[in-house]
Design a protein around this motif. Structure first.
Motif, short mmCIF file in Angstrom:
data_model
loop_
_atom_site.label_atom_id
_atom_site.label_comp_id
_atom_site.label_asym_id
_atom_site.label_seq_id
_atom_site.Cartn_x
_atom_site.Cartn_y
_atom_site.Cartn_z
N SER A 272 62.10 16.77 -2.18
CA SER A 272 60.73 17.53 -2.52
C SER A 272 60.46 17.97 -4.02
N GLU A 311 49.25 18.18 2.03
CA GLU A 311 50.45 17.68 1.05
C GLU A 311 51.07 18.95 0.44
N ASP A 314 52.94 20.91 3.01
CA ASP A 314 54.17 20.15 3.21
C ASP A 314 55.36 20.57 2.14
N ARG A 315 54.66 20.33 0.86
CA ARG A 315 55.89 20.88 -0.28
C ARG A 315 56.42 22.18 -0.03
N ARG A 317 56.87 23.86 2.91
CA ARG A 317 57.65 23.82 4.17
C ARG A 317 58.90 23.30 3.47
N HIS A 318 59.06 22.33 2.74
CA HIS A 318 60.22 21.52 2.04
C HIS A 318 61.08 22.65 1.28
#
Length: 435
Positions: A272, A311, A314-315, A317-318
């Motif tokens: 990530s 997107e 998602d970053r 969450r990473h």
């Protein structure tokens, strides 16, 4: 008056005679005179066609036509640009490059308000050319006569006879040291002519070749546009790079904590970080390309919109954040500037939640209606655990920049406490701007 004061006045008077810029200005005047020489044969046509006219009339006709031809050369915008560049370098006078004033809206009379000003401004360049040529010819003749006299007069000290005749009058210098004194005086007068001509051209250049009122307005408008563009780029850097670095810092901390206990999670965090860094490099390349005015800037411009919001989440969450999105309405129907601005607003809100939040879930709400787009980011407040308080230094420009962005879009901006332990960022943007 003391001898020291007299000496100071003498040194002050001789200082301009010793400057190289003085003779560079005189040489520039001579070049203006020689440049006008090809137009002289055309100016002699009236005298050739009217040979019986009095000599004074012929001289007036020739000089008038010659001046008109010289001035006509200055009516071209290309000539003005060349003259401004040459005068600025030769005379060492700061002259900005001419700009084309933008036409103003028509006034009550139905004509553009800038037409009269532009017409009068066009006469300044022809006047400069005429004065440049006149000063150049005057200086060339005077310095030539005085220099020849200064070289020839000392011959009397060797016993020869020297006589100067100018405009029907003769001047004879007696033998001896008088001839040397007269020669020195002629050379000093020649240098003084150079000083006067150079000073005159330096005074005339800003007035006749400098920017007019309309050009100054155009220059101010260009500076304002450049400043607005730089401010926009600063917002872009703050939003994109700031978010990416914040997320990367958190991901690196997470990777360091779970490296020994959970290697797969650490590898995921490192992947990530790699993706976030690549996105940051794209944004940075775009902004630097605009600052350098590269043609490829448009090709590398990142156009992230609401379509890229998954997107972005998602970053986060990473990075270990818990994100609870609520997306309603037709997000794909939000197009253009509004969609890009909405993405940047949510990115800045999420960045602030990562930096200043106390952990816990981050609520992200996007509601797209036919007439309005509503955005909100809610995070928990309090002391952050597992991260130094000074890990994220801030500039204090994030929320003011968001408020300014929303104001330009005619939207509503709200940021502040939401209940006892939460912070809320809420924005309402009209889908159609008011007329």
């Amino acid at each position: 008056m003391t001898c020291s004061a007299i000496l100071a006045y003498v040194i002050r008077g001789l200082r301009p005679l010793l400057r190289g810029s003085t003779y560079a200005g005189a040489l520039f005047a001579y070049c203006g005179a020689l440049a006008s020489l090809p137009l002289l044969p055309v100016a002699l046509v009236p005298a050739l066609l009217w040979p019986s006219a009095p000599e004074g009339v012929q001289i007036v006709l020739v000089l008038s036509l010659w001046a008109a031809l010289i001035g006509a050369v200055g009516l071209s915008r290309v000539s003005r640009r060349v003259l401004v560049a040459c005068a600025g370098r030769a005379l060492r006078v700061p002259l900005p490059e001419p700009v084309t004033p933008r036409a103003r809206p028509a006034g009550p009379s139905g004509t553009a308000s800038s037409s009269a000003a532009s017409g009068s401004d066009r006469l300044r360049t022809p006047l400069w050319l005429v004065l440049h040529a006149a000063l150049g010819w005057s200086a060339m003749l005077l310095t030539a006569v005085l220099t020849v006299a200064g070289v020839a007069l000392p011959g009397n000290w060797l016993g020869s006879q020297a006589r100067m005749t100018l405009f029907g009058r003769s001047l004879r210098v007696t033998d001896g040291w008088d001839s040397w004194a007269a020669a020195l005086g002629c050379l000093l007068l020649a240098a003084t002519v150079c000083v006067l001509v150079s000073s005159a051209l330096r005074r005339l250049a800003p007035r006749l070749l400098g920017p007019s009122a309309a050009e100054r307005l155009a220059l101010a408008a260009e500076r304002e546009l450049r400043l607005a563009e730089r401010n926009r780029l600063a917002h872009e850097l703050h939003d994109s790079i700031g978010h990416t670095l914040t997320a990367t810092t958190i991901q690196a901390a997470v990777a360091g904590q779970v490296l020994a206990a959970d290697p797969p999670a650490a590898r995921a965090a490192l992947r990530s970080i790699e993706e976030s860094s690549r996105a940051a490099l794209e944004d940075l390349d775009h902004v630097l390309g605009l600052l350098r005015e590269e043609e490829r800037a448009a090709d590398t411009a990142p156009t992230r919109t609401l379509a890229d919001l998954p997107e972005l989440l998602d970053r986060l969450r990473h990075a270990g954040a818990v994100v609870e999105p609520r997306l309603t309405g037709g997000l794909a129907q939000v197009q253009g500037t509004l969609s890009r601005a909405a993405y940047r607003i949510l990115q800045e809100g999420l960045t602030n939640a990562l930096r200043h939040g106390a952990g816990g879930p981050i609520e992200v709400r996007v509601a797209a209606a036919p007439d309005v787009l509503e955005l909100s980011v809610v995070n928990r407040t309090g002391a952050r655990t597992g991260m130094d308080a000074g890990a994220f230094p801030t500039s204090g420009h994030g929320l003011p920049g968001l408020a300014e962005r929303v104001r330009l879009l005619h939207g509503e901006f709200e940021a502040g406490p939401h209940g006892p332990r939460h912070w809320r960022l809420a924005v309402r943007l009209p889908v159609r701007l008011p007329a």
